[in-house]
Every structure is written in structure tokens, then in C-alpha cells.
Design an enzyme around this catalytic site. Structure first.
Site, PDB file in Angstrom:
ATOM      1  N   ASP A  13       0.816  -1.225   0.000  1.00  0.00           N
ATOM      2  CA  ASP A  13       0.000   0.000   0.000  1.00  0.00           C
ATOM      3  C   ASP A  13       0.848   1.272   0.000  1.00  0.00           C
ATOM      4  O   ASP A  13       0.436   2.300   0.528  1.00  0.00           O
ATOM      5  CB  ASP A  13      -0.959   0.039   1.211  1.00  0.00           C
ATOM      6  CG  ASP A  13      -1.792  -1.221   1.290  1.00  0.00           C
ATOM      7  OD1 ASP A  13      -2.251  -1.670   0.229  1.00  0.00           O
ATOM      8  OD2 ASP A  13      -1.971  -1.747   2.393  1.00  0.00           O
ATOM      9  N   GLY A  15       1.679   2.928  -2.589  1.00  0.00           N
ATOM     10  CA  GLY A  15       1.348   3.786  -3.731  1.00  0.00           C
ATOM     11  C   GLY A  15       2.091   3.341  -4.985  1.00  0.00           C
ATOM     12  O   GLY A  15       2.394   4.154  -5.860  1.00  0.00           O
ATOM     13  N   LYS A  16       2.364   2.027  -5.066  1.00  0.00           N
ATOM     14  CA  LYS A  16       3.090   1.501  -6.235  1.00  0.00           C
ATOM     15  C   LYS A  16       2.303   1.715  -7.519  1.00  0.00           C
ATOM     16  O   LYS A  16       2.874   1.928  -8.572  1.00  0.00           O
ATOM     17  CB  LYS A  16       3.353  -0.008  -6.074  1.00  0.00           C
ATOM     18  CG  LYS A  16       4.301  -0.360  -4.957  1.00  0.00           C
ATOM     19  CD  LYS A  16       4.507  -1.855  -4.866  1.00  0.00           C
ATOM     20  CE  LYS A  16       3.295  -2.628  -4.423  1.00  0.00           C
ATOM     21  NZ  LYS A  16       2.844  -2.363  -3.048  1.00  0.00           N
ATOM     22  N   GLY A  17       0.955   1.630  -7.406  1.00  0.00           N
ATOM     23  CA  GLY A  17       0.117   1.767  -8.590  1.00  0.00           C
ATOM     24  C   GLY A  17       0.434   3.043  -9.337  1.00  0.00           C
ATOM     25  O   GLY A  17       0.694   3.032 -10.536  1.00  0.00           O
ATOM     26  N   LYS A  18       0.446   4.157  -8.610  1.00  0.00           N
ATOM     27  CA  LYS A  18       0.726   5.439  -9.270  1.00  0.00           C
ATOM     28  C   LYS A  18       2.133   5.442  -9.888  1.00  0.00           C
ATOM     29  O   LYS A  18       2.322   5.916 -11.008  1.00  0.00           O
ATOM     30  CB  LYS A  18       0.616   6.594  -8.253  1.00  0.00           C
ATOM     31  CG  LYS A  18       1.193   7.863  -8.843  1.00  0.00           C
ATOM     32  CD  LYS A  18       1.176   9.069  -7.965  1.00  0.00           C
ATOM     33  CE  LYS A  18       2.112  10.119  -8.584  1.00  0.00           C
ATOM     34  NZ  LYS A  18       2.033  11.414  -7.977  1.00  0.00           N
ATOM     35  N   ASN A  38      -5.102 -10.350  -4.166  1.00  0.00           N
ATOM     36  CA  ASN A  38      -5.010  -9.752  -2.821  1.00  0.00           C
ATOM     37  C   ASN A  38      -4.463  -8.318  -2.939  1.00  0.00           C
ATOM     38  O   ASN A  38      -4.665  -7.499  -2.056  1.00  0.00           O
ATOM     39  CB  ASN A  38      -4.112 -10.590  -1.891  1.00  0.00           C
ATOM     40  CG  ASN A  38      -2.780 -10.990  -2.514  1.00  0.00           C
ATOM     41  OD1 ASN A  38      -2.542 -10.782  -3.698  1.00  0.00           O
ATOM     42  ND2 ASN A  38      -1.913 -11.566  -1.711  1.00  0.00           N
ATOM     43  N   GLY A  40      -3.966  -4.429  -4.405  1.00  0.00           N
ATOM     44  CA  GLY A  40      -4.875  -3.372  -4.859  1.00  0.00           C
ATOM     45  C   GLY A  40      -4.019  -2.191  -5.274  1.00  0.00           C
ATOM     46  O   GLY A  40      -3.484  -1.487  -4.421  1.00  0.00           O
ATOM     47  N   HIS A  41      -3.841  -1.991  -6.566  1.00  0.00           N
ATOM     48  CA  HIS A  41      -2.996  -0.899  -7.060  1.00  0.00           C
ATOM     49  C   HIS A  41      -3.892   0.220  -7.584  1.00  0.00           C
ATOM     50  O   HIS A  41      -4.573   0.060  -8.587  1.00  0.00           O
ATOM     51  CB  HIS A  41      -2.051  -1.426  -8.149  1.00  0.00           C
ATOM     52  CG  HIS A  41      -1.069  -2.433  -7.620  1.00  0.00           C
ATOM     53  ND1 HIS A  41      -0.412  -3.339  -8.398  1.00  0.00           N
ATOM     54  CD2 HIS A  41      -0.642  -2.666  -6.358  1.00  0.00           C
ATOM     55  CE1 HIS A  41       0.381  -4.076  -7.637  1.00  0.00           C
ATOM     56  NE2 HIS A  41       0.254  -3.685  -6.392  1.00  0.00           N
ATOM     57  N   GLN A 217       2.253  -6.218  -2.981  1.00  0.00           N
ATOM     58  CA  GLN A 217       2.517  -6.210  -1.534  1.00  0.00           C
ATOM     59  C   GLN A 217       3.834  -5.474  -1.238  1.00  0.00           C
ATOM     60  O   GLN A 217       4.105  -4.479  -1.900  1.00  0.00           O
ATOM     61  CB  GLN A 217       2.518  -7.636  -0.958  1.00  0.00           C
ATOM     62  CG  GLN A 217       1.133  -8.275  -0.918  1.00  0.00           C
ATOM     63  CD  GLN A 217       0.725  -8.968  -2.205  1.00  0.00           C
ATOM     64  OE1 GLN A 217       1.501  -9.673  -2.800  1.00  0.00           O
ATOM     65  NE2 GLN A 217      -0.498  -8.767  -2.632  1.00  0.00           N
ATOM     66  N   ALA A 292      -7.367  -1.023  -0.369  1.00  0.00           N
ATOM     67  CA  ALA A 292      -7.960  -0.923  -1.711  1.00  0.00           C
ATOM     68  C   ALA A 292      -8.659  -2.234  -2.098  1.00  0.00           C
ATOM     69  O   ALA A 292      -9.504  -2.251  -2.970  1.00  0.00           O
ATOM     70  CB  ALA A 292      -6.879  -0.590  -2.734  1.00  0.00           C
ATOM     71  N   LYS A 324       3.107  10.077  -0.874  1.00  0.00           N
ATOM     72  CA  LYS A 324       2.170  10.668   0.089  1.00  0.00           C
ATOM     73  C   LYS A 324       2.813  11.682   1.034  1.00  0.00           C
ATOM     74  O   LYS A 324       2.438  11.799   2.203  1.00  0.00           O
ATOM     75  CB  LYS A 324       1.452   9.565   0.856  1.00  0.00           C
ATOM     76  CG  LYS A 324       0.578   8.703  -0.082  1.00  0.00           C
ATOM     77  CD  LYS A 324      -0.317   7.767   0.659  1.00  0.00           C
ATOM     78  CE  LYS A 324      -1.770   8.086   0.473  1.00  0.00           C
ATOM     79  NZ  LYS A 324      -2.683   7.083   1.013  1.00  0.00           N
ATOM     80  N   SER A 406       6.310  11.831  -4.498  1.00  0.00           N
ATOM     81  CA  SER A 406       4.930  12.007  -4.941  1.00  0.00           C
ATOM     82  C   SER A 406       4.197  12.928  -3.970  1.00  0.00           C
ATOM     83  O   SER A 406       4.229  12.730  -2.760  1.00  0.00           O
ATOM     84  CB  SER A 406       4.258  10.636  -5.001  1.00  0.00           C
ATOM     85  OG  SER A 406       2.883  10.789  -5.221  1.00  0.00           O
TER      86      SER A 406
HETATM   87  P1  IMP Z   1      -2.952 -12.855   2.013  1.00  0.00           P
HETATM   88  O1  IMP Z   1      -1.965 -12.296   1.044  1.00  0.00           O
HETATM   89  O2  IMP Z   1      -4.384 -12.616   1.621  1.00  0.00           O
HETATM   90  O3  IMP Z   1      -2.675 -14.275   2.345  1.00  0.00           O
HETATM   91  O4  IMP Z   1      -2.781 -12.023   3.386  1.00  0.00           O
HETATM   92  C1  IMP Z   1      -1.594 -12.111   4.170  1.00  0.00           C
HETATM   93  C2  IMP Z   1      -1.224 -10.753   4.746  1.00  0.00           C
HETATM   94  O5  IMP Z   1      -0.794  -9.894   3.695  1.00  0.00           O
HETATM   95  C3  IMP Z   1      -2.386 -10.014   5.427  1.00  0.00           C
HETATM   96  O6  IMP Z   1      -1.856  -9.273   6.503  1.00  0.00           O
HETATM   97  C4  IMP Z   1      -2.875  -9.073   4.359  1.00  0.00           C
HETATM   98  O7  IMP Z   1      -3.533  -7.959   4.896  1.00  0.00           O
HETATM   99  C5  IMP Z   1      -1.567  -8.685   3.700  1.00  0.00           C
HETATM  100  N1  IMP Z   1      -1.721  -8.270   2.301  1.00  0.00           N
HETATM  101  C6  IMP Z   1      -1.952  -9.040   1.232  1.00  0.00           C
HETATM  102  N2  IMP Z   1      -1.997  -8.298   0.111  1.00  0.00           N
HETATM  103  C7  IMP Z   1      -1.769  -7.033   0.480  1.00  0.00           C
HETATM  104  C8  IMP Z   1      -1.654  -5.788  -0.237  1.00  0.00           C
HETATM  105  O8  IMP Z   1      -1.743  -5.721  -1.468  1.00  0.00           O
HETATM  106  N3  IMP Z   1      -1.392  -4.685   0.520  1.00  0.00           N
HETATM  107  C9  IMP Z   1      -1.221  -4.736   1.849  1.00  0.00           C
HETATM  108  N4  IMP Z   1      -1.320  -5.869   2.564  1.00  0.00           N
HETATM  109  C10 IMP Z   1      -1.591  -7.007   1.888  1.00  0.00           C
END
Ligand code: IMP
Length: 428
Positions: A13, A15-18, A38, A40-41, A217, A292, A324, A406
Site C-alpha cells: 500500500d 502507492g506503487k500503482g501510481k 489480494n 490493490g494498485h 505487496q 484498496a 504521500k 509524490s
Molecule cells: P494474504 O496475502 O491474503 O494471504 O494475506 C496475508 C497478509 O498480507 C495479510 O496481513 C494481508 O492484509 C496482507 N496483504 C496481502 N496483500 C496485500 C496488499 O496488497 N497490501 C497490503 N497488505 C496485503
């Protein structure tokens, strides 16, 4: 002109998407190497907020090819949904999306297992996104996984599916038939996208095309180098780009880490600079810190130099994109964590043992805030003196340049630092 990896420095999270969207203008291919939906960009294009989960961020730039590597786990239903949503927004795919035949498929039983784990007492503490990511990677390592390419071979897919359903006590023939038909149909639908990614990418690099390797991630969620077991199930770090796409390390010339001017984390696990107080709540509000993907409120805290130095070492990072910055505009005092106190000792490296991290108290250095509006500023010279001091101090503490800063979610709200490694890599 170099091929570079862009990845998250802390817990995702950042801000890699931007940043990927912005820099993809200067490459030909954007290739995602791990994780799944999992991620969200978030990208702002002309005041439109677009969130990508699985499809590489380069898809928003016309003509750029986007690759989903073997290291990614793919929920095909989510993929088709994302393709459809983007098409509705006018994004054209024109053979630009390519998926590895070796990527593993997230099956319905993976999703169910992840949801059940979330409710069970043991794994509940990890706080996963519940999308089936962990169970899909578990099957991959157990050599039971179903790969994208398998869906094009009815006999092979049928055999593998049967074993997987039997193992889970789901062997009723009606259930088998239902899942079998659905996934064979998915295979037919995505067949035009399926390729041998390693072969394709290496050929492209040989012919002079430039690649941006996109991480999801962040380093502290990496299964090997993060805050295990409070991590995701893949290698979010730079090495993951090689294994997750089938390219050698000699093909990568630079690693850019994306890091927020403060810190956030979703899900559970240690977070030494967390602010469980009004300041943390204010950062959440000002930074709109809600997941996201799941909408969960993010935990917020101060910038942690120990975490960043850990990420610099693991990834061989030579340039940082700080995001940010404008969220700190209203802070009277800003704190930077420069060490941890643990059992009357001062630690200057992020501890490898998670139980030690849990007992660490941050040691802070305080700096005066700038209390003025930096939103949208796009040159270093236009920043207040106190802001520049904050940026200089970060570079001094980490020992790595800032290549980009940014100052807002839009593409143009960005300071590109001239003559940095980043600008040299991309020839900008
Ligand atoms: P999983 O990837 O769904 O197995 O979750 C494992 C851990 O990684 C949890 O703490 C999630 O909140 C975190 N996580 C997974 N994907 C993201 C992401 O894109 N951003 C931030 N945390 C993430």
C-alpha cells in the site's frame, strides 16, 4: 535504457500503482511476478480512480504489453471480471495481456479454505485478504497445484482436479462435473492470452524492449524476508522477479523501492512505529488509509528507517520513490524512527526474530513540520525548507537517493529528481 523492478518497501500500500503507471510510459512491457488479487494498485487517471488487483498497471497506457508471470496465482473469475470492468472504462486490450502457462490457478476450494482459516483460531491472527492466495501457494509447493496451461488439456486437468477434490472430501461426481466444466470453459476463454512467459520476455529483452517488473505487496510481507508468519505467501522482494517470470538476475539493472513518507500496515503482525492514538487516526483520515482490496482501515505510524534499511539490503535497492508526502502537511512535529530499544540495548538493524520485534520500542528523532500545502508541487525547489530537510534526513539515514517524490495521487503531482539513478535507468 534499463529494465527495472519496482516494489514495495514496507507492508504494501505504498502507492506503487501510481508509480508504476507513471513510469510505464518509458517502457514497453510491465510484468507482474507474484501475489494475486489480494493486491490493490490504485491509479488516478484524469480524476478517475481505478483499482487494479491482478492485471499489471501498464494496462492503463495504450500500447504497453502486460504480463502475468508464473509466480502469480490467478483467480480466473476475478481476472475476467477485471478485464470486463476495464473494458467498460474504455481500456483496450488489443492482445496486450499475456498470462504464463505456468501460473497457478486459485480454485474455489482455495477460497473456501482461506475464509475458513480466517475464522479458525490459529490463522485468524494473520488477517489474510481471504481470497485463497495462501492455500493456492500451499498446493503449488505441495506439487498438487493446477497450472493455467492444464486447463487446456481436459484429461490432465480432470485427473488433477479429481485428486484435489478427493483430498478434500469433495469427490461427489456432480460437484466434480460442475467445477470441471466451469474451468474448462475458463481455459477456453483465456486461451488467447496464454504464453510461455520466460521465452517471450527473454526474446523481448534481446530485441531491445524495456521491461518494468512490477511487485505486489511489500518487502515486509515477503514470505522469506518479511515479518513471518504475518506475511503473504509469495516473494514480493526483487528475487521474486526472476523466479516469478523466468528471467535471470543479469536481465535486471535497477531496483526502485516505493515507500510512504510515513508507514501503514493492514492485517496483523508487529509494527514498531504504529500510532494507536489520535495522530495515527489523523494520518488514516488525511491519507485515506483504507485497504484498496478489502476496505479495512490501515494501521498508521511514523517512518521507520530500520525497516527501510532492511528492504534496501534485501532488494539491492538503489533508488527510492517517496509517496504521500503531502499527507504530513498538517503535522506540527514529525518523527523518524532511527533505532529500536530492546532490553536496554539499542538496535540499529531490523531484528530477524519476530518475537524480538514485538518487544522493541522505537527510538525517534523529531523534526518540525512544515505546516504548509505541498499537494501537487512538482519541483524540489518549490518545497518548503522544512520539507526538504525531512527528505534530506531520510536520504542520509537510509544512504539511498530519492529518485522521485509524490505529492498527490495524480500523475502530474510528482517530483522527478533530475540526474538520479532512476532518471538514468529510464533515460528521462
Ligand atoms: P494474504 O496475502 O491474503 O494471504 O494475506 C496475508 C497478509 O498480507 C495479510 O496481513 C494481508 O492484509 C496482507 N496483504 C496481502 N496483500 C496485500 C496488499 O496488497 N497490501 C497490503 N497488505 C496485503
Amino acid at each position: 535504457m534499463a529494465n527495472i523492478v519496482i516494489l514495495g518497501v514496507k507492508w504494501g500500500d505504498e502507492g506503487k500503482g501510481k508509480i508504476v503507471d507513471l513510469l510505464s510510459e518509458h517502457v514497453d512491457i510491465v510484468a507482474r511476478y507474484q501475489g494475486g488479487h489480494n493486491a490493490g494498485h490504485t491509479v488516478m487517471v484524469d480524476d478517475q480512480r481505478i483499482v487494479l488487483h491482478l492485471i499489471p498497471t501498464g494496462i492503463l497506457r495504450s500500447g504497453k504489453k502486460c504480463i502475468i508471470g508464473n509466480g502469480v496465482v490467478v483467480d480466473i473469475q476475478a481476472l475476467l471480471q477485471e478485464v470486463g470492468d476495464l473494458q467498460k472504462l474504455g481500456v483496450s486490450f488489443e492482445k496486450r495481456l499475456l498470462i504464463s502457462n505456468r501460473a497457478h490457478v486459485i480454485m474455489p476450494y482455495h477460497r473456501r479454505a482461506d475464509q475458513a482459516d480466517k475464522q479458525a483460531s490459529g490463522l485468524q491472527r494473520i488477517g489474510t485478504t481471504g481470497r485463497g492466495i495462501g492455500p493456492a501457494y500451499t498446493d503449488k509447493m505441495a506439487r498438487l497445484g493446477i497450472q493455467i496451461g492444464d486447463l487446456l488439456d481436459e484429461k490432465l486437468f480432470g485427473e488433477k482436479l479429481k485428486i484435489n477434490l478427493d483430498n478434500r472430501g469433495l469427490s461427489q461426481s456432480e460437484h466434480f462435473q460442475q467445477v470441471f466444466s466451469r474451468y474448462i470453459e475458463y481455459g477456453r476463454r483465456i486461451k488467447p492470452y496464454i504464453i510461455d512467459v520466460s521465452y517471450y520476455l527473454n526474446q523481448a529483452i534481446d530485441s531491445g524492449e524495456r521491461v518494468l517488473f512490477e511487485g505486489a505487496q511489500g518487502t515486509m510481507l515477503d514470505v522469506d524476508h518479511g515479518t513471518y508468519p504475518y506475511v503473504t505467501s509469495s516473494n514480493a522482494t526483487a528475487g521474486g522477479a526472476c523466479t516469478g517470470l523466468g528471467v535471470g538476475p543479469t536481465r535486471i539493472e535497477g531496483v526502485l523501492g516505493v515507500v510512504k513518507a510515513y508507514t501503514t500496515r493492514v492485517g496483523n503482525g508487529p509494527f514498531p512505529t504504529e500510532l494507536d492514538n489520535e495522530t495515527g487516526a489523523e494520518l488514516r483520515l488525511l491519507g485515506d488509509e483504507y485497504g484498496a482490496t478489502t476496505g479495512r482501515p490501515r494501521r498508521c505510524g511514523w517512518f521507520d528507517a530500520l525497516v527501510v534499511k532492511h528492504a534496501v539490503r534485501i532488494n539491492g535497492m538503489e533508488s527510492l520513490a517517496l509517496t504521500k508526502l503531502d499527507v504530513l502537511d498538517k503535522c506540527r512535529q514529525i518523527k523518524l524512527c532511527i533505532g529500536y530499544e530492546w532490553q536496554n540495548e539499542r538496535l540499529t538493524q531490523f531484528p530477524g526474530n519476530i518475537s524480538i520485534v514485538e518487544q522493541c520500542q522505537p527510538i525517534y528523532e523529531e523534526m518540525p513540520g512544515w505546516l504548509s500545502d505541498t499537494r501537487g508541487i512538482n519541483s524540489l525547489e518549490a518545497l518548503p525548507a522544512a520539507t526538504r530537510k525531512y527528505l534530506d534526513r531520510i536520504q542520509e539515514l537510509i544512504g539511498v537517493e530519492l529518485g522521485l517524490v509524490s505529492t498527490g495521487p495524480r500523475r502530474e503531482e510528482t517530483i522527478i529528481i533530475k540526474s538520479s539513478k532512476l532518471t538514468n535507468w529510464l533515460n528521462i
